[in-house]
Design a protein around this motif. Structure first.
Motif, PDB file in Angstrom:
ATOM      1  N   ILE A 337       2.214   0.685   3.052  1.00 21.79           N
ATOM      2  CA  ILE A 337       2.655  -0.432   2.213  1.00 21.79           C
ATOM      3  C   ILE A 337       3.807  -0.022   1.294  1.00 21.79           C
ATOM      4  CG2 ILE A 337       1.955  -2.017   0.368  1.00 21.79           C
ATOM      5  CD1 ILE A 337      -0.892  -1.916   1.550  1.00 21.79           C
ATOM      6  N   ALA A 338       3.782   1.217   0.808  1.00 26.31           N
ATOM      7  CA  ALA A 338       4.724   1.668  -0.226  1.00 26.31           C
ATOM      8  C   ALA A 338       6.191   1.383   0.100  1.00 26.31           C
ATOM      9  CB  ALA A 338       4.509   3.155  -0.509  1.00 26.31           C
ATOM     10  N   PRO A 339       6.690   1.666   1.317  1.00 23.26           N
ATOM     11  CA  PRO A 339       8.110   1.399   1.582  1.00 23.26           C
ATOM     12  C   PRO A 339       8.501  -0.066   1.409  1.00 23.26           C
ATOM     13  CG  PRO A 339       7.190   2.842   3.264  1.00 23.26           C
ATOM     14  CD  PRO A 339       6.040   2.331   2.453  1.00 23.26           C
ATOM     15  N   TYR A 340       7.592  -0.988   1.710  1.00 27.01           N
ATOM     16  CA  TYR A 340       7.895  -2.408   1.545  1.00 27.01           C
ATOM     17  C   TYR A 340       8.051  -2.792   0.070  1.00 27.01           C
ATOM     18  CZ  TYR A 340       6.584  -2.932   6.469  1.00 27.01           C
ATOM     19  OH  TYR A 340       6.523  -2.823   7.833  1.00 27.01           O
ATOM     20  N   CYS A 341       7.432  -2.002  -0.805  1.00 24.75           N
ATOM     21  CA  CYS A 341       7.496  -2.308  -2.235  1.00 24.75           C
ATOM     22  C   CYS A 341       8.806  -1.849  -2.865  1.00 24.75           C
ATOM     23  CB  CYS A 341       6.322  -1.641  -2.960  1.00 24.75           C
ATOM     24  SG  CYS A 341       4.708  -2.296  -2.474  1.00 24.75           S
ATOM     25  N   THR A 342       9.501  -0.945  -2.198  1.00 22.99           N
ATOM     26  CA  THR A 342      10.719  -0.379  -2.781  1.00 22.99           C
ATOM     27  C   THR A 342      11.981  -0.640  -1.961  1.00 22.99           C
ATOM     28  OG1 THR A 342      10.225   1.734  -1.691  1.00 22.99           O
ATOM     29  CG2 THR A 342       9.431   1.449  -3.953  1.00 22.99           C
TER      30      THR A 342
END
Length: 394
Positions: A337-342
């Protein structure tokens, strides 16, 4: 044989008293069949104030409230005298059972006694439910019971190829067709995104909202969702949590997600607005056979991070429309999920690809598959009856 020659008796454990993905699909199917001239009668538990009006004629069947804090659902206890009398008058030439509950078993026995073919549709992975209530040791027994039920039917339909593969591996049947799901693009579409609605909930325009959508019950993977958010916070990944839905586990979920935004139950245009107003869809559930909510999120232009299990694995193209993650691995979910948040560009690219893929799912073509299966089973039964009659006359 034409579709208009069909007389279909459809048995459901929940046709309209509580809204869920399975009964939405069944109501759409009945509407499609009626438009094509088929005769349909639906048999299901009824309540005084159902969630929505049923499509077609609904005959009530006996039921009791479900225990363990799940009183919003009913357990069918059989056919009942009213349904039996109606079946005798209606004289169906095909029976469709959508749940292996007591009414489903009774309908199957009725069909066998009257030499009527039976199609079963598979809507959820019941065998996975015990593990969410610390009863995982019961799973092999549930599989055995399901296998006995489904193998007594003439054929099955399931909503995803991954679910068909699972059913074949479990030896549930060898005649299994694909009855997928469609999505209403007038409700679920990227342009339904509403910044004013987001702001009213305290979401800034540049906040990345991770969305949960569905009934708030433990078997939807609420514990894994919550633990993943804990992992995200530990990694200091910027995000907000947007929960769309309600259910008996809401209190637990609110405690497990401090600071989460709970928008409550939504339907129709309000649901499309809420879902499109999120940014990343996270679905850790392994109980779905298809995952209507996953398809709806894709139609809204959200990249999807989901369990690499039945349903989602047939919808999500890993690395193109989202990410598939080993079920239950909160750390791996957080990493996905993390890459989609940044990375706004990545989020937009995978969201657009998902929206394009969702266009492939047309309700008309999908429901035609079920109608064609009904016709095939009835024709096969008529041919068998004719052959047996000819053998007796010889």
């Amino acid at each position: 044989m034409e579709i208009s020659d069909l007389r279909i008796a459809l048995f459901s454990g929940n046709y309209n008293y509580t809204r869920d993905g399975a009964n939405q699909a069944l109501n759409r199917l009945v509407g499609s069949l009626l438009e094509k001239g088929a005769k349909v009668r639906v048999y299901s538990p009824t309540v005084e104030k159902p969630a929505f009006e049923p499509t077609g004629e609904l005959i009530g069947t006996p039921s009791i409230g479900m225990p363990f804090g799940r009183g919003e659902y009913r357990i069918p206890t059989g056919l009942g005298s009213r349904a039996k009398r109606d079946l005798a008058r209606f004289k169906p030439n095909i029976v469709h059972v959508s749940s292996p509950d007591p009414s489903g078993h009774a309908a199957l026995r009725w069909a066998q006694d009257h030499d009527v073919p039976v199609l079963a549709s598979v809507h959820t992975r019941f065998e996975t439910y015990p593990r969410y209530y610390k009863l995982g040791f019961l799973e092999p027994l549930v599989v055995k019971m399901l296998r006995r039920f489904y193998n007594r039917c003439d054929a099955l339909v399931a909503p995803s190829q991954s679910m068909i593969d699972e059913l074949l591996a479990q030896k549930m049947h060898d005649d299994i067709g694909l009855w997928s799901r469609g999505v209403d693009r007038t409700i679920f579409a990227p342009e339904k995104r509403d910044l004013e609605w987001r702001r009213s909930l305290g979401l800034a325009d540049d906040d990345v909202a991770i969305v949960f959508l569905g009934r708030l019950v433990m078997e939807k993977g609420l514990d894994v969702f919550a633990e993943t958010i804990v992992q995200m916070r530990k990694r200091q990944v910027p995000h907000k949590v947007l929960v769309i839905g309600d259910g008996p586990a809401r209190g637990w979920f609110e405690e497990a997600l401090p600071g989460g935004i709970f928008a409550g139950f939504k339907t129709g245009g309000e649901l499309g607005q809420a879902l499109a107003s999120g940014d990343v869809f996270f679905n850790p559930s392994i109980t779905e056979t298809f995952g209507n909510v996953t398809l709806e999120a894709m139609a809204c232009g959200l990249p999807v991070v989901a369990a690499g299990a039945t349903g989602a694995s047939s919808l999500v193209h890993d690395g193109e429309t989202g990410r598939l993650v080993p079920p239950g691995d909160a750390a791996a979910y957080a990493e996905a999920i993390a890459p989609y948040c940044t990375d706004h560009a990545l989020r937009a690219e995978h969201g657009e690809a998902g929206a394009a893929r969702a266009c492939e799912y047309s309700w008309d073509a999908i429901n035609q598959v079920v109608a064609d299966t009904y016709v095939r089973l009835v024709e096969d039964r008529h041919a068998l009856q004719a052959a047996e009659a000819a053998e007796l006359a010889a």
